[in-house]
Design an enzyme around this catalytic site. Structure first.
Site, short mmCIF file in Angstrom:
data_model
loop_
_atom_site.label_atom_id
_atom_site.label_comp_id
_atom_site.label_asym_id
_atom_site.label_seq_id
_atom_site.Cartn_x
_atom_site.Cartn_y
_atom_site.Cartn_z
N HIS A 83 0.83 -1.21 0.00
CA HIS A 83 0.00 0.00 0.00
C HIS A 83 0.86 1.27 0.00
O HIS A 83 0.49 2.28 0.62
CB HIS A 83 -0.95 0.03 1.20
N ASN A 156 -10.35 -2.85 2.43
CA ASN A 156 -10.05 -2.84 1.00
C ASN A 156 -11.32 -2.60 0.20
O ASN A 156 -12.43 -2.61 0.76
CB ASN A 156 -9.45 -4.19 0.58
N HIS A 347 -3.92 0.94 12.11
CA HIS A 347 -3.72 -0.31 12.85
C HIS A 347 -5.07 -0.96 13.12
O HIS A 347 -5.96 -0.32 13.70
CB HIS A 347 -3.00 0.00 14.16
FE1 HDD Z 1 -2.61 -4.84 5.48
C1 HDD Z 1 -1.14 -1.79 5.15
C2 HDD Z 1 -5.55 -3.56 4.28
C3 HDD Z 1 -3.96 -8.00 5.40
C4 HDD Z 1 0.09 -6.00 7.04
N1 HDD Z 1 -3.22 -3.03 4.83
C5 HDD Z 1 -2.47 -1.89 4.78
C6 HDD Z 1 -3.26 -0.81 4.27
C7 HDD Z 1 -4.50 -1.31 4.02
C8 HDD Z 1 -4.48 -2.71 4.38
C9 HDD Z 1 -5.68 -0.55 3.48
C10 HDD Z 1 -2.75 0.60 4.03
C11 HDD Z 1 -3.09 1.51 5.15
C12 HDD Z 1 -2.63 2.90 4.81
O1 HDD Z 1 -3.25 3.51 3.92
O2 HDD Z 1 -1.66 3.36 5.41
N2 HDD Z 1 -4.36 -5.63 4.88
C13 HDD Z 1 -5.47 -4.92 4.50
C14 HDD Z 1 -6.60 -5.83 4.42
C15 HDD Z 1 -6.15 -7.07 4.71
C16 HDD Z 1 -4.74 -6.94 5.02
C17 HDD Z 1 -8.01 -5.40 4.07
C18 HDD Z 1 -6.88 -8.36 4.78
C19 HDD Z 1 -8.10 -8.45 5.16
N3 HDD Z 1 -2.03 -6.65 6.07
C20 HDD Z 1 -2.74 -7.84 5.99
C21 HDD Z 1 -2.01 -8.89 6.66
C22 HDD Z 1 -0.87 -8.32 7.15
C23 HDD Z 1 -0.90 -6.92 6.76
C24 HDD Z 1 -2.49 -10.32 6.81
C25 HDD Z 1 0.23 -8.94 7.94
C26 HDD Z 1 0.07 -9.87 8.82
N4 HDD Z 1 -0.82 -4.05 5.92
C27 HDD Z 1 0.13 -4.71 6.60
C28 HDD Z 1 1.34 -3.85 6.92
C29 HDD Z 1 0.92 -2.47 6.35
C30 HDD Z 1 -0.43 -2.77 5.72
C31 HDD Z 1 2.62 -4.41 6.45
C32 HDD Z 1 1.89 -1.78 5.42
C33 HDD Z 1 1.96 -0.35 5.88
C34 HDD Z 1 1.17 -0.30 7.10
O3 HDD Z 1 0.69 -1.55 7.38
O4 HDD Z 1 0.98 0.67 7.80
O5 HDD Z 1 1.58 -3.80 8.27
#
Ligand code: HDD
Length: 728
Positions: A83, A156, A347
């Site tokens: 993202h 999402n 978060h």
């Molecule tokens: Fe995630 C970012 C949505 C599964 C780990 N995620 C991130 C963002 C969105 C989502 C919208 C961007 C937020 C922003 O604009 O800053 N992610 C989802 C959805 C998931 C999902 C809807 C499944 C239902 N994500 C998911 C899993 C993991 C992560 C299973 C790890 C175990 N996601 C992250 C992250 C991020 C992230 C690596 C990257 C930057 C952040 O968090 O702040 O931690």
């Protein structure tokens, strides 16, 4: 604080102006200020470094130069691992139906309170500088700054996910990101590693249907649905729990562009979605969504044909209707992209009393990952103090110090219990709004297992595919042919055809034809392909259900809200001598309907109408492209028609608009222009275009403009593609 609501005359409680105007105290507005260093010393010369003589070496003592350069050298922070590419805006959430029966969360029980929000939309796979129009899932992350603390709904634009357990998230992301040896391709899933992984992950079948559908190439962030994906819990005042799924429904409907168009936009305007959001807000056309919930009593947990904890499943709207309970409006662009959109830290674990988690294993893993990622991305544990991340209520605890600490805590007490600090800060009782986790009973063995109830991978993928209109099905098949066509390893393509065959035989056959493969015979519940030697065979045997529901209208964009051209951009092709009367009537009618017109002419500057009036030109045929507009209108006027007939870019513009199924209207004296296009070639005056209702030719400009506005409100005429005569 109470304020008169000017629209409804009702009393509206506003959290306080300062809170609504988040960050007000932190915004720097330069007004006749003198330039200073970060230490406050006034700078006399910001043009030249300090040198030993005007042609001599720069001196080490130049603290002004060193400070400026050091700060610049450290301007970048790590981009988000996923993202990374996004755009955000401020807004308000307002509840119009109380959920007090189900939750004690104040923002879901108090009507007519404006809760400030910040929303960040994003693509998943691409880097920060990648194109907005990549085929990808879109993030839809909302931070609610409630009086009880921040609630983040990190969702999402698709209601399910690729994997069931967070343990697989790093693998999924490694597979979709550019391949590590050569860092190719950028922001694209059309490559071997992604499909290798997916072809070995039957659980991703449902999500693949969504990701290959047109949902993955939205027309605008403003025209996307949003989903919380996981099943959450709502907890009421009596401590009773209900399961809940969260939804955002865009007031403008759910609309997409064509894949060919998306690829062209990526070159012509890679900031297309970012610009669209920014401009809509600047123009006062504030994007709005209804907030919806599907509520399920705890006693019904096992009533479904799927597991509520499985994030690869939806709860069909036909089974549990979505109740609309509030609205989200985005009404202010950020002042500073970095400070707000880049530094916002979401978060899944940011919840308020009245909202709680479930044991969805994807959600459970996310509860760890988000704080962990902020620590590296934002450089330490104090990222909650960044203005965009601060809650609007005051925070008190015994956490201290760390990189970049902003708060100046006074006194010597930073522990609890204490007597020297009078016991402060006190723990909040539940009656004082203290958060208490839902006391779900758990009596189980510690195992690395996945529930058997998670093993149906294909029935909802089938439900999705069968719910699509014919053009949508064709787009999905084309997307799979495109993506798998870019995969060089034939075995991966074959495995994917096997997966598709479990979803729908016609789908598999149609994709296979495009890949030059034959479809093997289907064997119930078993994939026909070999799996890795060390694989857990349980992941590859699917318990095959036939869902009792065969189609769901909510899954097809064909059934979305249509009928308005509000905030749509209409291209008007014109040159000197354009019919001034019909042009001005058209522009007025479009403005009245909420759309805007963009005059595109052979040159910039101004053109003269047949009546001599100067009209300023917005774009030339070189700076504009048909893919950037929703519909096209060609007004008449002899000289203008002559000029456009000579302008090959104007003809290309119309051909491309036709190919992308857009609405085209032309006044009848523009026939020589239309005759140059491939879709109206050979047309003679008096003929009716044999095309579809999206191509309009008319003698009466005022009647034509009405028909045009009505047709453009339908967004696209995808049926145009069905005879498959539209060239690629
Ligand atoms: Fe995630 C970012 C949505 C599964 C780990 N995620 C991130 C963002 C969105 C989502 C919208 C961007 C937020 C922003 O604009 O800053 N992610 C989802 C959805 C998931 C999902 C809807 C499944 C239902 N994500 C998911 C899993 C993991 C992560 C299973 C790890 C175990 N996601 C992250 C992250 C991020 C992230 C690596 C990257 C930057 C952040 O968090 O702040 O931690």
């Amino acid at each position: 604080m109470a304020k008169k609501n000017q629209e409804g005359g009702k009393k509206t409680k506003v959290q306080s102006n300062a809170k609504l105007n988040l960050l007000a105290a932190d915004r720097e507005v330069a007004q006749d200020e003198l330039m200073t260093t970060n230490q406050g010393t006034k700078i006399n010369d910001d043009q030249n470094s300090l040198k030993a003589g005007d042609r001599g070496p720069t001196l080490m003592e130049d603290f002004i130069f060193r400070e400026k350069m050091t700060h610049f050298d450290h301007e970048r922070i790590p981009e988000r691992i996923v993202h990374a590419r996004g755009a955000g805006a401020h807004g308000v959430f307002r509840l119009n139906k109380s959920l007090a029966k189900y939750t004690k969360a104040m923002f879901l029980t108090q009507l007519n309170v404006d809760v400030p929000v910040f929303v960040r939309f994003s693509t998943v796979a691409g880097s920060r500088g990648s194109s907005d129009l990549a085929r990808d899932v879109r993030g839809f992350a909302v931070k609610f700054y409630t009086e009880e603390g921040n609630f983040d709904l990190v969702g999402n634009n698709m209601p399910v996910f690729f994997i069931q357990d967070a343990m697989k998230f790093p693998d999924l992301v490694h597979a979709v990101k550019p391949e590590p040896n050569n860092e190719i391709p950028q922001a694209a899933s059309a490559h071997d590693t992604f499909w290798d992984f997916i072809s070995l992950m039957p659980e991703s079948a449902h999500m693949i249907m969504w990701a290959m559908s047109d949902r993955a190439i939205p027309r605008s962030y403003r025209m996307m649905e949003g989903f919380g994906v996981h099943t959450f819990r709502l907890i009421n005042k009596n401590g009773e729990a209900h399961f809940v799924k969260f939804h955002w429904k865009p007031r403008l409907g759910v609309h997409s562009v064509a894949w060919d168009e998306a690829q062209i936009i990526s070159g012509k305007d890679p900031d297309f979605h970012r610009r669209d959001l920014w401009e809509a807000i600047e123009n006062g056309q504030f994007p709005e969504w209804d907030f919806g919930v599907q509520i399920i009593p705890e006693k019904d947990e096992f009533k479904f044909e799927f597991d509520l904890l499985d994030p690869t499943k939806i709860v069909p709207e036909e089974t549990v209707p979505v109740q609309l309970i509030g609205t989200l409006q985005l009404n202010r662009n950020p002042d500073n992209f970095f400070a707000e959109t880049e530094q916002i830290a979401f978060h899944v674990g940011n919840v308020v009393p009245g909202i709680d988690f479930t044991n969805d294993p994807l959600m459970q893993g996310r509860l760890f990952s988000y704080t962990d990622t902020q620590l590296i991305r934002l450089g330490g544990p104090n990222f909650h103090e960044l203005p965009i991340n601060r809650p609007v209520n005051v925070i008190h605890n015994n956490q201290r110090d760390g990189y970049g600490r902003q708060q100046i805590n006074t006194g010597r007490v930073s522990y609890h219990p204490n007597s020297l600090g009078g016991g402060c800060p006190f723990q909040a009782k539940m009656t004082q709004g203290g958060f208490k986790s839902y006391a779900e009973r758990i009596d189980a063995s510690k195992v690395r297992e996945r529930s058997k109830s998670f093993r149906d991978h294909f029935s909802q993928a089938r439900l999705f595919f069968h719910s699509q209109s014919l053009p949508e099905k064709n787009h999905l098949i084309d997307a799979l042919r495109f993506e798998l066509g870019k995969v060089k390893t034939v075995a991966v393509r074959e495995r994917m055809v096997n997966i598709l065959q479990q979803i729908d035989t016609d789908l598999a056959a149609a994709v296979a034809v495009g890949l030059g493969l034959t479809v093997p015979k289907k064997s119930a519940g078993q994939l026909n392909h070999s799996v890795p030697a060390d694989a857990d065979p349980r992941s590859y045997e699917s318990i095959q259900y036939e869902m009792s529901l065969k189609t769901s209208a909510a899954l097809s964009m064909a059934n979305t809200i249509k009928g308005s051209i509000s905030s749509r951009k209409i291209a008007v092709l014109a040159a000197d001598g354009v019919n001034g009367n019909s042009l001005s009537a058209l522009r007025q009618a479009i403005r009245k309907a909420g759309g805007s017109t963009v005059i595109i002419a052979p040159h910039l500057g101004a053109i003269k109408t047949d009546g001599g009036e100067a009209i300023s030109v917005d774009e030339s045929f070189l700076t504009a492209a048909s893919v950037l507009y929703d519909a096209v209108y060609v007004p008449g006027g002899t000289k203008s028609v002559d000029a456009l007939t000579q302008e090959s870019n104007a003809i290309h513009f119309l051909n491309q608009a036709y190919k992308h199924c857009k609405v085209i209207a032309a006044e009848s004296d523009t026939l020589p222009v239309l005759q140059q296009t491939y879709f109206a070639e050979g047309l003679s005056s008096g003929d009716k275009l044999k095309s579809d209702e999206g191509v309009l030719l008319g003698t009466n400009p005022s009647k034509l403009s009405k028909l045009f506005i009505a047709a453009a409100g339908q967004h696209r005429f995808w049926e145009r593609e069905i005879p498959r005569k539209v060239p690629a």
